[in-house]
Structure formats: C-alpha cells, structure tokens
Enzyme design. Structure first.
Site, PDB file in Angstrom:
ATOM      1  N   SER A   2      -2.045  29.884  20.609  1.00 34.72           N
ATOM      2  CA  SER A   2      -3.266  30.011  20.254  1.00 34.72           C
ATOM      3  C   SER A   2      -4.429  29.032  20.350  1.00 34.72           C
ATOM      4  O   SER A   2      -5.502  29.131  20.382  1.00 34.72           O
ATOM      5  CB  SER A   2      -3.487  30.443  18.802  1.00 34.72           C
ATOM      6  OG  SER A   2      -2.932  29.277  18.057  1.00 34.72           O
TER       7      SER A   2
ATOM      8  N   GLU B 171      -5.529  38.133  24.024  1.00 38.46           N
ATOM      9  CA  GLU B 171      -6.331  37.285  25.030  1.00 38.46           C
ATOM     10  C   GLU B 171      -5.591  36.736  26.133  1.00 38.46           C
ATOM     11  O   GLU B 171      -4.416  36.128  25.864  1.00 38.46           O
ATOM     12  CB  GLU B 171      -6.822  36.077  24.271  1.00 38.46           C
ATOM     13  CG  GLU B 171      -8.132  36.459  23.075  1.00 38.46           C
ATOM     14  CD  GLU B 171      -8.432  35.280  22.435  1.00 38.46           C
ATOM     15  OE1 GLU B 171      -9.624  34.953  22.182  1.00 38.46           O
ATOM     16  OE2 GLU B 171      -7.495  34.252  21.769  1.00 38.46           O
TER      17      GLU B 171
END
Length: 609
Positions: free
Chosen positions: A132, A165
């Site tokens: 992340s 993402e």
C-alpha cells in the site's frame, strides 16, 4: 490533463489459470478468496504450518459469514474452498500464471520473496505486490525481468471492496498492465491505474486529509466530536477523520505518512506530532481499545465515555431569549435559512433589496413545500402555517425588534461590513442577553472584521449553514476572540432547536469543514496536473476506496472551480502553508471560464450530457 494509459482489453492476452498468493493474513486470504470465488485455482503460501492454519481459518470464517448472510450456498462454499491449496514452499508456485505477494510491509522481506519467485515461475508469469505504500519499482529490481512486475493494491476486505489500484512502474510492460486490468475486471473489480508513488491514489489523498485533522485536534481548534461531526454532516462522509484513524490504526497511519513524507518531502504528509506520541504510548485506536476515542474493549467499535467526552449536563441552553428571527438576503441560502426557522415555529422577518426579490423567497419556499407535499412528506396545512410565519421587507429598519439577525448576502467583505455597521445601529443593543445577536453565514471571510465595525463585537458570531440549508444538518458555530460565551451557547441551543447539528470552532479561514476539504481537493488537482492518474480513476478511487459520496473532480465541478479557487486562496493567505497554494491547473480552468457544471465545462465537459 491525464496520462496516456492503455485501454483495458475485454479479455487478457495471457491465460491466468493458476494464481499464487504469498501471505495468508487477513489481506492475503481475502485476495485468495476473490480469485477462488471466480473459478481460479489458488495456491496459498505461508511461512509455516501455523501460518497456513491461520490462513485457512480466515477463509473459512469469511465464507461462513457469506453463507450466514445467504450470499452463497454451502455447496458454493465447499467448491470455493476446494479450489484453494496450501503450501509452505514458494517452489510450489512454479506453474502459477500470476503470483500476488501480500506479506508484511517490509521492503527487505518483499525483495527476498520476489528474488526467489523470479527463479521459480515461468518467464511469462506476472509478479504482483499488494503493497500500500512501498516502491513497486524498487521491488521489481529484485527480479531479472522487472517489466513483468506490477502493483495490485486491493482494499480491505478484499472480497467486498471493488477498488484495486494497479500500479505501473516506468518499466512495467504495457501488455502486463492491460492483462492485469482485464483480469481484475473479470473478477468484478474496478481497477484504476496510477504511477509508482508512495500512497498511490487513495492513500495519498486520504492520509493528507487525516493528518490535517489530527493537527487540527492537536492544536485544540475544535473537539474530536466536532471535527468528526463536521465532516460527516457537512460532507456526507461515512466516518469522521479521527474515528477513521482509530479504525485504520494510528501506527499504520503513522507508517504510511512517514513513507509518503520521506519520498515526496511534502510537509502536509509529515506525521502530526500527536500521532507519534500516541503510537509511542500504545494508543493505536480500536485494536488497543484507545486512540482518539476510548472503546469498550480492544477490537471493539463501541465508543465509551472518557475524560474528553462532553457531559450531558453541558448541553447548550438559551442565555438570550429568541422569539423572532431576522434574515438578510433573498438568495438560495437565505431562503433556505428562513424556511428552516419558520418550520421550527419561529416568526421570521427577512429583508431583500427589492419587492420582487422578497416575493421570490415566498415562491421558493412554496415550491419546496409543493415538492414535499407531492411526496407525502408535508401537508397543505403545514405549508400555510410556515408561510404565515414569514414576513418580507425591503427595509433593514424593520429588523429593530428581532432577537437574532442571520446575514446571508454576497461573500464580499466590504458589503458585509457595511451591513453590520447598519445592523449595529438598527438592532436592539444591551448586555446580559438583552441585545440582539448578529450572525453571519460566511464560509471563508474573517468574522472579526465584521465584529470590529460594531459597538458590540461580543454579540457577533458565525453561523455557517451548508447548502441546501433545508437539507444539510450541519451548522458551524464560529466564535471570534470577542464573542461572548453566552452568545455562543445560545447559538448552539438555537441550532439544536431547529434540528441542526452544531459544531464549534474559532474564527480562522475555512473553519472546520472547508479547511479539511479544500486542501484535499487541491491535492487531487495537483495529482491530475502531474499526469499521475486520470480524473475518472481518481474519482473512482476515492468513491470506492474511501466510500466518499463524490470523487474530488465531481465535487469541484458541482461547487464551482471559481468558488473552490477563492476558498483555497483564503486558506493559503491565512496559513501560508506552501502545500495550500492553489494548483495552477485550477487557476487556469477558472481563467478559461471552465467553472464546472454551471458553465457546462470544468474538469469534465457537460455540454453534451
């Protein structure tokens, strides 16, 4: 305004049959479930047998919940779990077409895994990381073929959250990127493509905002309850920023902000000192039972009373007698405010510049009621009662006997200060609750500038309603250094009586909501300006990844880019924070007349919609 990103093909050129997942914690197990749920054979790899058993339990518990909620049958659960095999050796991933790494956020650990995988999987296999915040580019250097490495950042819980993402590096092969996008679409996910920068899209925008909220609390500008209520009721966010930090974990938030700051050196990402102090003290949020709030037990979501909780005995009371309300202005906001007070039983005297504008308020309120009557939410009787409480005038002199005046005219300081000079002369004066309260609905101008032109600065306060006033629950009650405490308490009590949620703060640019909202919007414009991601992908990331009601560019076009620029300039002028400087792209759009929906063009073209 957006980077060149290959279109997602309808189906991937590669055949992704067998999927490897390295790390079966909460995130890894969720990713394994997503692939298995969609018919893929999954090999889950853990460090040891204990890790395998924990991963297996995660999957069993997750699918058990789905069965209980009738989201899947027991037969479907058995079939799903049957597609997943387990191992403690990376060598068992030799036949995998895609391997997703989901281990601890340690560059050293991840690099070692990627280096080992590079020698095990076939040359055509894709290697992906669920990081992340760490550099995907750096991770790719642990392989002999960095072009096949890509980031696939799933959001927690992976089986539920649709956003992923997809992080491209400068060497990621275009076909790898497009194939992974297509695969994610086939899983029912919403992939957004972005470059390799700490925080990617969602965390970069989210954590800057969360950090700002922590700083606001640290500076004792507003209470934790008021900061959170401001964003929930003022922006429609599902959670306030401080409650969200507790949910995420303050240690996790600190680490993400630190990583972002060290890479970009943006002061807005430098973790607020209070975060480091709380992490050091072990106050990590829900998981430890205490963070910004105190919880019933570790891992509980139930907030309990602590030393910072406002006492029920401290509920605001009327220190001034409020019977008649004055409203200056006849625009949308003024008409809405007049309607709010009249619906709550107050006699309202509103003043406009012309008879036509005064009549327009009645027409607006009547139209609003007719809509509600048609939907069964109001009656003709209630409409008649409310309209009877509204009295229009074209003379400020008629406000001489009202108990509070709420000004809702143009956002121009010169015009407002002149009005306050007049109101000071016209309205009833006197101390100890005898004088009329003078309130302004300004969203960005300094209230003290209006107060100082009166002979009673102690009676001047901000009462910032949100548009539309009849619908939005929030009112920011803004006190200056001169505002009397009885005036503040009376204003909060008045908000409660008319069904609004009042939050208290001091007189500085942006108050609570705009001070937190507009730097976030400005950051989104800078992200677009840097060709980091498209406007569509940024909007999608914030709506699906953070559960916001609108993406930043949707919101900017609704608010108006000219309004947004003016507020951002006010924030920059007051705080002198370099990160608050308006994004050049925003200024260019305003210069070009692309103001948003009201001009049919802003960040998007609405002329053909």
């Amino acid at each position: 305004m957006s980077p060149e990103i290959p279109e997602t093909p309808e189906s991937p050129a590669r055949s992704f049959t067998t999927i490897g997942v390295v790390g079966l914690g909460t995130m890894g197990a969720g990713i394994a479930e997503v692939f298995a749920r969609n018919g893929h054979a999954v090999i889950g790899v853990e460090l040891n047998d204990e890790g395998v058993e924990r991963g297996r339990q995660h999957l069993t518990n997750s699918t058990d919940r789905a069965v209980e909620r009738e989201k899947m049958s027991q037969a479907e659960q058995a079939e799903l779990l049957g597609r997943i095999s387990y191992s403690t050796s990376l060598k068992d991933l030799s036949d995998a077409d895609l391997v997703v790494e989901a281990v601890v956020e340690s560059m050293e650990t991840k690099l070692a895994i990627f280096s080992e995988l590079d020698a095990i999987v076939s040359p055509g296999a894709v290697l992906a990381t669920n990081t992340s915040s760490l550099s995907v580019t750096q991770l790719s250097t642990g392989t002999s073929s960095p072009g096949r490495v890509v980031g696939v950042h799933f959001f927690n819980p992976a089986p539920v959250q649709n956003l992923v993402e997809v992080v491209r590096t400068v060497v990621t092969e275009p076909d790898v990127l497009s194939d992974v996008q297509a695969l994610l679409v086939s899983l029912g996910k919403s992939p957004v493509v972005c470059g390799d920068k700490a925080g990617f899209i969602a965390n970069t925008l989210l954590f800057g905002y969360l950090n700002h909220a922590a700083s606001m609390f640290e500076g004792r500008y507003a209470s934790r309850e008021d900061i959170d209520a401001g964003m929930r009721f003022g922006c429609g966010y599902p959670m306030g920023p401080l409650a969200l930090l507790d949910l995420i974990g303050l240690d996790t938030a600190y680490e993400i902000l630190e990583t972002m700051y060290l890479q970009g050196r943006d002061r807005l990402h430098a973790p607020a000192p209070i975060l480091k102090q709380m992490v050091t003290a072990g106050l990590l949020g829900r998981k430890t039972g205490r963070g910004f709030y105190t919880y019933e037990a570790p891992d509980s979501s139930t907030i309990v009373v602590d030393d910072k909780t406002p006492s029920a005995d401290e509920a605001p009371a009327f220190k001034h007698d409020i019977k008649q309300v004055g409203v200056v202005g006849t625009g949308t906001m003024a008409a809405g405010i007049a309607e709010v007070f009249a619906k709550s039983g107050y006699d309202v005297l509103y003043v406009g510049r012309s008879a036509e504008k005064v009549e327009g308020v009645v027409a607006t309120v009547t139209k609003n009621f007719d809509k509600q009557i048609q939907r069964g939410r109001a009656t003709e009787e209630s409409k008649t009662e409310v309209l009877a409480r509204l009295t229009g005038s074209t003379s400020l002199e008629d406000l001489k006997d009202v108990d509070i005046v709420v000004e809702a005219i143009a956002e121009d300081l010169a015009i407002k200060t002149t009005l306050f000079e007049n109101l000071d002369e016209i309205c009833r004066g006197g101390r100890g609750g005898a004088g009329a309260i003078l309130a302004t609905t300004t969203s960005s101008l300094p209230i003290i500038s209006m107060a100082k032109v009166t002979s009673r600065p102690q009676d001047v306060i901000g009462m910032h309603f949100f548009n539309p006033a009849t619908v939005m629950k929030l009112v920011e009650v803004v006190s200056t250094v001169s505002t009397d405490e009885d005036v503040t308490e009376t204003t909060r009590a008045l908000c409660a009586k008319v069904g609004k949620v009042a939050v208290s703060c001091g007189d500085r640019a942006g108050f609570i909501v705009n001070a937190l909202l507009f730097p976030y919007l400005n950051d989104a414009v800078k992200m677009l300006e840097a060709h980091y991601a498209t406007a569509d992908d940024i909007d999608l990331a914030m709506k699906q990844g953070c559960a916001l009601p609108m993406g930043p560019f949707e919101l900017l076009d609704v608010v108006g880019n000219d309004v947004s620029l003016a507020i951002q300039k006010e924030l920059y002028s007051e705080f002198r924070e370099p990160g608050f400087a308006p994004a050049p792209l925003l200024e260019h759009l305003v210069t070009a007349g692309y103001l948003g929906r009201k001009t049919k063009r802003g960040f998007r073209d609405y002329s053909r919609r």
